[in-house]
Motif scaffolding. Structure first.
Motif, mmCIF file in Angstrom:
data_model
loop_
_atom_site.group_PDB
_atom_site.id
_atom_site.type_symbol
_atom_site.label_atom_id
_atom_site.label_comp_id
_atom_site.label_asym_id
_atom_site.label_seq_id
_atom_site.Cartn_x
_atom_site.Cartn_y
_atom_site.Cartn_z
ATOM 1 N N GLU A 34 0.571 -1.220 -0.051
ATOM 2 C CA GLU A 34 -0.290 -0.039 0.163
ATOM 3 C C GLU A 34 0.857 1.227 -0.130
ATOM 4 O O GLU A 34 0.618 1.918 -0.290
ATOM 5 C CB GLU A 34 -0.690 0.190 1.549
ATOM 6 C CG GLU A 34 -1.902 -1.328 1.463
ATOM 7 C CD GLU A 34 -3.097 -1.120 0.211
ATOM 8 O OE1 GLU A 34 -3.401 -0.510 0.433
ATOM 9 O OE2 GLU A 34 -2.965 -1.795 -0.566
ATOM 10 N N HIS A 63 4.815 -0.752 8.256
ATOM 11 C CA HIS A 63 4.065 -1.612 9.884
ATOM 12 C C HIS A 63 5.026 -2.246 10.933
ATOM 13 O O HIS A 63 6.264 -2.575 10.223
ATOM 14 C CB HIS A 63 3.488 -2.962 8.918
ATOM 15 C CG HIS A 63 1.936 -3.162 8.276
ATOM 16 N ND1 HIS A 63 0.851 -3.076 8.881
ATOM 17 C CD2 HIS A 63 2.475 -3.009 6.918
ATOM 18 C CE1 HIS A 63 0.165 -2.674 8.015
ATOM 19 N NE2 HIS A 63 0.439 -2.561 6.639
ATOM 20 N N CYS A 76 -3.875 -4.514 3.628
ATOM 21 C CA CYS A 76 -2.837 -5.613 3.808
ATOM 22 C C CYS A 76 -3.906 -6.616 5.159
ATOM 23 O O CYS A 76 -3.203 -7.248 5.051
ATOM 24 C CB CYS A 76 -2.307 -5.039 3.903
ATOM 25 S SG CYS A 76 -0.961 -4.818 4.820
HETATM 26 ZN ZN LIG Z 1 -0.389 -2.407 4.860
#
Ligand SMILES: [Zn+2]
Lengths: 143, 430
Positions: free
Chosen positions: B247, B252, B309
């Motif tokens: 993305e 993360h 995701c």
């Molecule tokens: Zn993600």
């Protein structure tokens, strides 16, 4: 003679105020047996442009580019100046009346007489106007 | 695709329970270090006071300075004999920081790298060129073992000899490359010079220094690949702490291994999601060198908008290290902001240097940027126009006046490792 024959290719080189850069440029051209006929330096603070008329513009362009210099061609014209007062005024008047702006100018002392090099915003029209008004255009010998 | 789907998508009560369990374990581990026993005593708090994950806010901070003072083995929670590897971080001043790893630490680290590599779309059998420094720098071995663990064909290329790097990419059919963004730019430049393309390359993993969105656009265009941001720091194993997913909207941070907080760097107060501040990390699985509320010096913010995701906690891309932050006439400036502006201007090149001076008690920021051959018209007025445009664009983003110097292409330094584009010539305060 055709208008096109009077268009002169000046080489313009980007230059920082770094010591030795101008000397390096001159030396490189000398090595290539390129003659510098006239040159001027225009500066604005930290950087400037070196303008040069040379007898072999292509060769000069290639050599200087290969050495990392930033080079470009600029079209200029040359007007032969008679050794009498008012010559410069005449040229300025002709161009002014034709609404052609002079961006900058510098002198070149040729073998027979002085030549005024002019950068204008409409090169071809300037050549036509000067010739139509009896001015004498200079051709710079170049190979 | 996931490497460890359960961990990567863990959330809610399950995640909190795991984090609490691991936080307690980390604190117990930390109590084996004399520094932490002293720190906790001074702060009047015991590990047993931590009953929920949020209680981490009650704990004292650990600073880089503390780690330096513990040189060389003061922060080890295990006997030195159990440490199977040592990395150090280059200290800009004084002693380096030592980081020790047990076998378990190395396994965790490789596992996190494998998660990242899988997340960006790499598959077993893909060819991976690791073009960062090997040795004491964590980027080399960290990615190396993570790549092997997930079954990539790893080329330990290191840095330097850029033409050879390009040759290897083509000879070995390299799919993905890992390097600093500055080195990637240099590779692109050299490839252009020698007229080489690298058609097999699809993925670029760039980290070890903050880089901007404009840099991403440039790298993706020049190298014809998809560029991902990689974040880490040696104190937390190395790279792999946080990573972009496809993305490309935040990184993360691996919530089962790192507890993240954002604080106001001045007051130490905890900030909420969406507020920019210094990132503080408490690692949850570090065995040899547990840390409590480590102040990373990196400026970012927590994102709480979820991700397509399916993975968890995200942070924004790092704006810069607090150490890299320049305070110019009272205004905070990050080199990454300058990069973002310059790369967004087609008139100037990609290389620049930043100089800070003090002239008559005033901070002056001078930026040298290479001009582009193609944009030189030969006219002085055009140069002045370009200079004005760069100055105006910088003022819009930074909020301060700068002196912009256009220099000849190829004149400014190129960097293979972390770029050092800022030269602060102010010296001490006077
Ligand atoms: Zn993600």
């Amino acid at each position: 003679m055709d208008t096109e024959d009077y268009v002169i290719r000046q080489i313009s080189v980007f230059s920082e105020n770094r010591p030795g850069r101008l000397a390096a440029m001159a030396k490189a051209l000398e090595e290539e047996k390129v003659n510098i006929l006239a040159f001027s330096i225009a500066e604005a603070g930290e950087f400037g442009v070196v303008r040069a008329l040379v007898d072999q513009p292509e060769k000069a362009y290639k050599k200087l580019s290969s050495l990392g210099f930033v080079v470009s061609f600029t079209e200029v014209i040359g007007v032969r100046m008679r050794d009498e007062p008012g010559g410069l005024y005449e040229v300025a008047r002709i161009l002014g009346e034709a609404k052609i702006n002079i961006e900058y100018s510098y002198a070149y002392s040729g073998k027979e007489m002085a030549v005024l090099i002019l950068r204008v915003d409409n090169t071809r029209e300037a050549i036509k106007q000067i010739r139509a008004h009896g001015g004498e255009m200079a051709r710079i010998p170049s190979r | 695709m996931f490497w460890d789907e359960k961990m990567e998508t863990l959330r809610g009560k399950d995640l909190e329970a795991l984090q609490l369990k691991r936080l307690k374990w980390t604190l117990a581990q930390a109590m084996k270090v004399p520094f932490y026993r002293g720190l906790f005593r001074e702060a009047g708090i015991r590990p047993a006071d931590v009953k929920a994950v949020d209680d981490v806010e009650k704990l004292p901070f650990t600073r880089k300075k503390d780690l330096r003072e513990g040189y060389p083995f003061g922060f080890l929670a295990v006997p030195r004999q159990k440490v199977v590897r040592i990395h150090t971080t280059s200290g800009t001043t004084g002693k380096p920081t030592v980081v020790g790893y047990t076998k378990r630490d190395l396994a965790h680290w490789a596992d996190l790298i494998a998660r990242n590599l899988t997340m960006v779309g790499l598959r077993e059998g893909d060819v991976f060129q690791n073009a960062v420094n090997y040795g004491l720098f964590t980027g080399g071995l960290g990615f190396h073992y993570g790549g092997e663990l997930m079954g990539l064909t790893v080329i330990p290329a290191g840095t330097g000899n850029t033409k050879r790097q390009i040759e290897m990419i083509n000879d070995f059919g390299v799919d993905a490359i890992h390097c600093t963004p500055s080195y990637a730019m240099h590779i692109a430049e050299v490839a252009e010079e020698i007229g080489a393309t690298m058609p097999t390359l699809t993925t670029g993993l760039f980290g070890a220094e903050p880089w901007s969105e404009s840099m991403r656009t440039e790298l993706e265009r020049k190298l014809d690949l998809s560029a991902f941001d990689s974040y880490g720091l040696s104190e937390m194993y190395g790279p792999g702490v946080a990573f972009e997913c496809p993305e490309k909207d935040g990184l993360h941070i691996w919530h089962d291994c790192y507890l993240v907080e954002i604080i106001d760097p001045e007051t130490g107060e905890t900030l909420g999601a969406g507020e920019r501040g210094e990132m503080v990390i408490t690692p949850l699985v570090k065995e040899a060198m547990p840390l409590v509320r480590y102040r990373t010096g990196d400026m970012t913010m927590l994102r709480e908008d979820g991700c397509a995701c399916g993975r968890g906690q995200k942070i924004s891309r790092i704006l810069g290290r607090a150490d890299d932050m320049l305070v110019i006439r009272g205004i905070n400036v990050f080199p990454s902001q300058i990069e973002h502006v310059l790369l967004g201007l087609p008139e100037v090149g990609d290389h620049f240097m930043v100089y800070v001076d003090r002239v008559n008690y005033l901070d002056e920021l001078t930026i040298e940027v290479e001009m582009k051959r193609e944009t030189f018209s030969g006219e002085l007025s055009d140069l002045a126009r370009i200079q004005k445009r760069v100055t105006a664009a910088l003022r819009d983003v930074l909020g301060i006046r700068t002196a912009v110097k256009l220099v000849e292409p190829g004149l400014l330094p190129r960097f293979e490792g972390k770029a050092k584009r800022v030269v602060d010539r102010r010296g001490g305060l006077f």
